[in-house]
Write a protein that holds these residues in place. Structure first.
Motif, PDB file in Angstrom:
ATOM      1  N   ALA A 142       0.809  -1.231   0.000  1.00 24.26           N
ATOM      2  CA  ALA A 142       0.000   0.000   0.000  1.00 24.26           C
ATOM      3  C   ALA A 142       0.834   1.270   0.000  1.00 24.26           C
ATOM      4  CB  ALA A 142      -0.935  -0.002   1.208  1.00 24.26           C
ATOM      5  N   CYS A 143       1.974   1.264   0.667  1.00 21.21           N
ATOM      6  CA  CYS A 143       2.784   2.480   0.795  1.00 21.21           C
ATOM      7  C   CYS A 143       3.776   2.534  -0.361  1.00 21.21           C
ATOM      8  CB  CYS A 143       3.513   2.486   2.139  1.00 21.21           C
ATOM      9  SG  CYS A 143       4.256   4.079   2.529  1.00 21.21           S
ATOM     10  N   ARG A 144       3.575   3.447  -1.303  1.00 19.29           N
ATOM     11  CA  ARG A 144       4.391   3.455  -2.521  1.00 19.29           C
ATOM     12  C   ARG A 144       4.594   4.876  -3.052  1.00 19.29           C
ATOM     13  NH1 ARG A 144       2.574  -1.177  -4.562  1.00 19.29           N
ATOM     14  NH2 ARG A 144       3.519  -0.835  -6.603  1.00 19.29           N
ATOM     15  N   PRO A 145       5.316   5.715  -2.316  1.00 15.93           N
ATOM     16  CA  PRO A 145       5.604   7.069  -2.805  1.00 15.93           C
ATOM     17  C   PRO A 145       6.253   7.056  -4.184  1.00 15.93           C
ATOM     18  CG  PRO A 145       6.281   6.837  -0.524  1.00 15.93           C
ATOM     19  CD  PRO A 145       5.916   5.469  -1.005  1.00 15.93           C
ATOM     20  N   PHE A 146       5.814   7.978  -5.016  1.00 21.85           N
ATOM     21  CA  PHE A 146       6.363   8.229  -6.352  1.00 21.85           C
ATOM     22  C   PHE A 146       6.127   7.090  -7.339  1.00 21.85           C
ATOM     23  CE2 PHE A 146       9.186  10.751  -3.477  1.00 21.85           C
ATOM     24  CZ  PHE A 146       8.698  11.996  -3.829  1.00 21.85           C
ATOM     25  N   ASP A 147       5.352   6.093  -6.965  1.00 21.83           N
ATOM     26  CA  ASP A 147       4.987   5.036  -7.890  1.00 21.83           C
ATOM     27  C   ASP A 147       3.650   5.390  -8.551  1.00 21.83           C
ATOM     28  OD1 ASP A 147       5.643   2.048  -8.652  1.00 21.83           O
ATOM     29  OD2 ASP A 147       3.484   2.127  -8.284  1.00 21.83           O
ATOM     30  N   ARG A 148       3.480   4.998  -9.785  1.00 14.96           N
ATOM     31  CA  ARG A 148       2.258   5.344 -10.515  1.00 14.96           C
ATOM     32  C   ARG A 148       1.004   4.734  -9.895  1.00 14.96           C
ATOM     33  NH1 ARG A 148       3.633   7.968 -15.212  1.00 14.96           N
ATOM     34  NH2 ARG A 148       5.782   7.611 -15.934  1.00 14.96           N
ATOM     35  N   GLU A 149       1.163   3.684  -9.110  1.00 14.29           N
ATOM     36  CA  GLU A 149       0.013   3.008  -8.500  1.00 14.29           C
ATOM     37  C   GLU A 149      -0.327   3.530  -7.098  1.00 14.29           C
ATOM     38  OE1 GLU A 149      -2.017   0.471  -9.920  1.00 14.29           O
ATOM     39  OE2 GLU A 149      -1.002   1.356 -11.654  1.00 14.29           O
ATOM     40  N   ARG A 150       0.298   4.591  -6.662  1.00 16.75           N
ATOM     41  CA  ARG A 150       0.052   5.134  -5.318  1.00 16.75           C
ATOM     42  C   ARG A 150      -1.392   5.618  -5.206  1.00 16.75           C
ATOM     43  NH1 ARG A 150       1.590   8.726  -8.758  1.00 16.75           N
ATOM     44  NH2 ARG A 150       0.982  10.928  -8.557  1.00 16.75           N
ATOM     45  N   ASP A 151      -1.946   5.564  -3.993  1.00 19.55           N
ATOM     46  CA  ASP A 151      -3.303   6.097  -3.814  1.00 19.55           C
ATOM     47  C   ASP A 151      -3.458   6.845  -2.500  1.00 19.55           C
ATOM     48  OD1 ASP A 151      -3.430   4.015  -1.961  1.00 19.55           O
ATOM     49  OD2 ASP A 151      -5.437   3.371  -2.560  1.00 19.55           O
ATOM     50  N   GLY A 152      -2.347   7.287  -1.917  1.00 18.50           N
ATOM     51  CA  GLY A 152      -2.406   8.067  -0.679  1.00 18.50           C
ATOM     52  C   GLY A 152      -1.350   7.620   0.303  1.00 18.50           C
ATOM     53  N   PHE A 153      -1.130   8.425   1.340  1.00 17.08           N
ATOM     54  CA  PHE A 153      -0.111   8.067   2.328  1.00 17.08           C
ATOM     55  C   PHE A 153      -0.594   6.943   3.229  1.00 17.08           C
ATOM     56  CE2 PHE A 153      -2.352  11.087   5.201  1.00 17.08           C
ATOM     57  CZ  PHE A 153      -2.307  10.377   6.398  1.00 17.08           C
ATOM     58  N   GLY A 184       7.598  13.154  -0.136  1.00 18.03           N
ATOM     59  CA  GLY A 184       7.259  11.859  -0.699  1.00 18.03           C
ATOM     60  C   GLY A 184       6.288  10.993   0.086  1.00 18.03           C
ATOM     61  N   THR A 185       5.020  11.363   0.119  1.00 20.96           N
ATOM     62  CA  THR A 185       4.057  10.645   0.955  1.00 20.96           C
ATOM     63  C   THR A 185       3.326   9.519   0.227  1.00 20.96           C
ATOM     64  OG1 THR A 185       2.228  12.114   0.390  1.00 20.96           O
ATOM     65  CG2 THR A 185       3.620  12.746   2.275  1.00 20.96           C
ATOM     66  N   GLY A 186       3.264   9.601  -1.097  1.00 15.73           N
ATOM     67  CA  GLY A 186       2.402   8.683  -1.841  1.00 15.73           C
ATOM     68  C   GLY A 186       1.086   9.331  -2.224  1.00 15.73           C
ATOM     69  N   SER A 187       0.983  10.622  -1.979  1.00 17.45           N
ATOM     70  CA  SER A 187      -0.218  11.369  -2.360  1.00 17.45           C
ATOM     71  C   SER A 187      -0.271  11.515  -3.882  1.00 17.45           C
ATOM     72  CB  SER A 187      -0.191  12.756  -1.717  1.00 17.45           C
ATOM     73  OG  SER A 187      -1.037  13.660  -2.403  1.00 17.45           O
ATOM     74  N   PRO A 188      -1.425  11.264  -4.506  1.00 22.39           N
ATOM     75  CA  PRO A 188      -1.519  11.386  -5.963  1.00 22.39           C
ATOM     76  C   PRO A 188      -1.099  12.764  -6.474  1.00 22.39           C
ATOM     77  CG  PRO A 188      -3.417  10.186  -5.135  1.00 22.39           C
ATOM     78  CD  PRO A 188      -2.662  10.686  -3.925  1.00 22.39           C
ATOM     79  N   ILE A 189      -1.567  13.825  -5.821  1.00 20.99           N
ATOM     80  CA  ILE A 189      -1.229  15.176  -6.268  1.00 20.99           C
ATOM     81  C   ILE A 189       0.091  15.635  -5.665  1.00 20.99           C
ATOM     82  CG2 ILE A 189      -1.970  17.594  -6.302  1.00 20.99           C
ATOM     83  CD1 ILE A 189      -4.855  16.623  -6.191  1.00 20.99           C
ATOM     84  N   GLY A 190       0.319  15.317  -4.394  1.00 19.74           N
ATOM     85  CA  GLY A 190       1.502  15.801  -3.692  1.00 19.74           C
ATOM     86  C   GLY A 190       2.808  15.328  -4.309  1.00 19.74           C
ATOM     87  N   ASP A 191       2.884  14.045  -4.643  1.00 24.01           N
ATOM     88  CA  ASP A 191       4.123  13.512  -5.224  1.00 24.01           C
ATOM     89  C   ASP A 191       4.405  14.144  -6.582  1.00 24.01           C
ATOM     90  OD1 ASP A 191       4.204  11.917  -3.003  1.00 24.01           O
ATOM     91  OD2 ASP A 191       4.271  10.016  -4.085  1.00 24.01           O
ATOM     92  N   GLU A 192       3.355  14.320  -7.372  1.00 28.53           N
ATOM     93  CA  GLU A 192       3.523  14.930  -8.694  1.00 28.53           C
ATOM     94  C   GLU A 192       4.017  16.360  -8.582  1.00 28.53           C
ATOM     95  OE1 GLU A 192       0.663  16.144 -12.476  1.00 28.53           O
ATOM     96  OE2 GLU A 192       0.076  14.474 -11.184  1.00 28.53           O
ATOM     97  N   THR A 193       3.444  17.109  -7.650  1.00 24.20           N
ATOM     98  CA  THR A 193       3.847  18.505  -7.449  1.00 24.20           C
ATOM     99  C   THR A 193       5.291  18.587  -6.974  1.00 24.20           C
ATOM    100  OG1 THR A 193       1.563  19.077  -6.868  1.00 24.20           O
ATOM    101  CG2 THR A 193       3.288  20.641  -6.219  1.00 24.20           C
ATOM    102  N   GLU A 194       5.659  17.706  -6.052  1.00 24.42           N
ATOM    103  CA  GLU A 194       7.010  17.744  -5.500  1.00 24.42           C
ATOM    104  C   GLU A 194       8.062  17.420  -6.562  1.00 24.42           C
ATOM    105  OE1 GLU A 194       9.438  16.254  -1.526  1.00 24.42           O
ATOM    106  OE2 GLU A 194       7.598  15.213  -2.111  1.00 24.42           O
TER     107      GLU A 194
END
Length: 411
Positions: free
Chosen positions: A221-232, A305-315
């Motif tokens: 479930a925990c996957r920062p910066f991976d395309r399959e992430r869905d939240g922290f 790098g939390t795994g947030s869909p928007i947050g990781d992309e912005t960072e």
């Protein structure tokens, strides 16, 4: 001795408690092995007909010298703080420092919500029997009281709230206190944010916390910066660092881990949880300027790098446009989970220990990186001598922090 940081500030002690290990040796060993503790959470007050995924501390070990009386009345957040601070205090050999010249900044607000839920449940219908200590323990300042009594700190102690940037905000305030001469030594801590099912539900509803996608596979479930992430994914943790001037460390023969080269704090002017590309770029730029470093000098980034869909992309966009795509990048939260108020301090500890070992830990579940142009540390450790590192932390309400940490040079 001389510091490679322009402000002559160094870190001389660290302490850490996490779901993947208590103490710096166990912690860094788990990081390098990519050893995790993700599962359906079972701590009382974390579930209410739910099955939230997270990483929980299995047990805490308390060293000799910690007051059993204080520990008995302390919350989980307080116990983790005492254990982490004890390690950092011993690591920096602070016993000889005059008590009035030591300060403490604790990052975190509203950090004991699960504890409060459990108190409400325990005393429901029998309010007259409520323990009087609740009048102290429901406040974040109780963590200051526990620590100052245990360690005799008489300079100052206070808490700072910066949501998920709280731990790093505490480090910034501690550095400023030493630089200004308020104290000779300042301890910065990221408090264990003990969330309940109420916070879990709200964070899920916000779209910040996962994981619907991996509900039956907690380890994925925990996957920062991976395309399959869905939240922290939440992880219990507490981190502590000791900051002082290099001259102070020299007088005690304390060996610094690294220099605190520069930092920045900025706001987006936005109450909401969504990240700001412009705000993150400003924080990175100002931290580099404050440290006297160019972007090309940074050879390692420990991101939010939390795994947030928007947050990781912005960072990643902010890092790329700030000229940092050349630096090694990994995600500590992929192993520890998101410690919320503790995260920034815990990740500075992770950076220091990686610097000490000349190795970078892997990133779990980074199977399909969002951007292949970055220099990712993926499924195994990488040997690397960190010269200058950048740590980033962002928090709800538009809080952006960045800290530059440089290798300490001894002469």
């Amino acid at each position: 001795m001389r510091s490679s940081g322009r402000h002559n500030l160094v870190i001389t002690g660290v302490g850490v408690v996490s779901a993947v290990g208590q103490g710096k040796e166990a912690f860094v060993s788990s990081l390098m092995e990519g050893r995790h503790a993700f599962n359906i959470m079972t701590r009382p007050g974390r579930q209410n007909g739910t099955s939230y995924i997270g990483a929980q501390i299995e047990s805490l070990t308390f060293p000799e010298g910690l007051s059993k009386r204080l520990l008995r009345s302390a919350s989980l957040s307080g116990q983790a703080m005492l254990a982490s601070l004890h390690e950092a205090w011993s690591d920096a050999s602070l016993d000889g420092v005059p008590s009035e010249r030591v300060g403490l900044v604790i990052g975190g607000s509203n950090v004991q919500q699960r504890e409060q839920i459990e108190v409400y449940r325990r005393y429901d219908g029998r309010l007259p029997y409520l323990t009087p200590t609740y009048g102290l323990s429901f406040m974040d300042t109780d963590l200051c009281g526990l620590c100052t009594e245990q360690f005799g700190i008489q300079g100052f102690a206070y808490t700072v709230g910066g949501a998920s940037a709280s731990g790093q905000l505490a480090v910034i305030r501690a550095a400023e206190a030493v630089l200004s001469g308020q104290v000779d030594v300042c301890i910065a801590a990221g408090a264990l944010m003990d969330i309940s099912y109420w916070e879990c539900q709200a964070l899920r509803a916000l779209g910040a916390m996962g994981s619907d996608r991996f509900a039956d596979k907690p380890d994925e479930a925990c996957r920062p910066f991976d395309r399959e992430r869905d939240g922290f994914i939440y992880g219990e943790a507490c981190g502590v660092v000791v900051i002082e001037k290099a001259s102070s460390a020299e007088r005690r023969n304390a060996k610094p881990y690294a220099a605190v080269a520069g930092w920045a704090l900025g706001m987006d002017g936005n109450r909401n949880p969504n990240p700001s590309y412009e705000g993150e770029c400003r924080a990175i730029s100002r931290a580099l300027e404050h440290s006297g470093l160019q972007a090309e000098a940074i050879d390692y980034v420990n991101p939010h790098g939390t795994g947030s869909p928007i947050g990781d992309e912005t960072e990643l966009r902010a890092l790329r446009d700030s000229g940092l795509s050349h630096a090694y990048l990994n995600a500590t939260k992929s192993i520890t989970g998101h410690g919320l108020t503790a995260a920034g301090a815990v990740e500075i500890v992770a950076t220091l220990l990686q610097m000490q070992q000349s190795r970078l830990h892997p990133s779990r579940n980074l199977l399909d990186p969002m951007d292949d142009s970055f220099k990712w540390v993926r499924d195994r450790p990488v040997h690397h001598e960190i010269g200058h590192a950048l740590n980033l932390s962002m928090g709800f309400g538009g809080i952006n922090t960045a800290i530059c940490i440089s290798r300490y040079e001894e002469t």
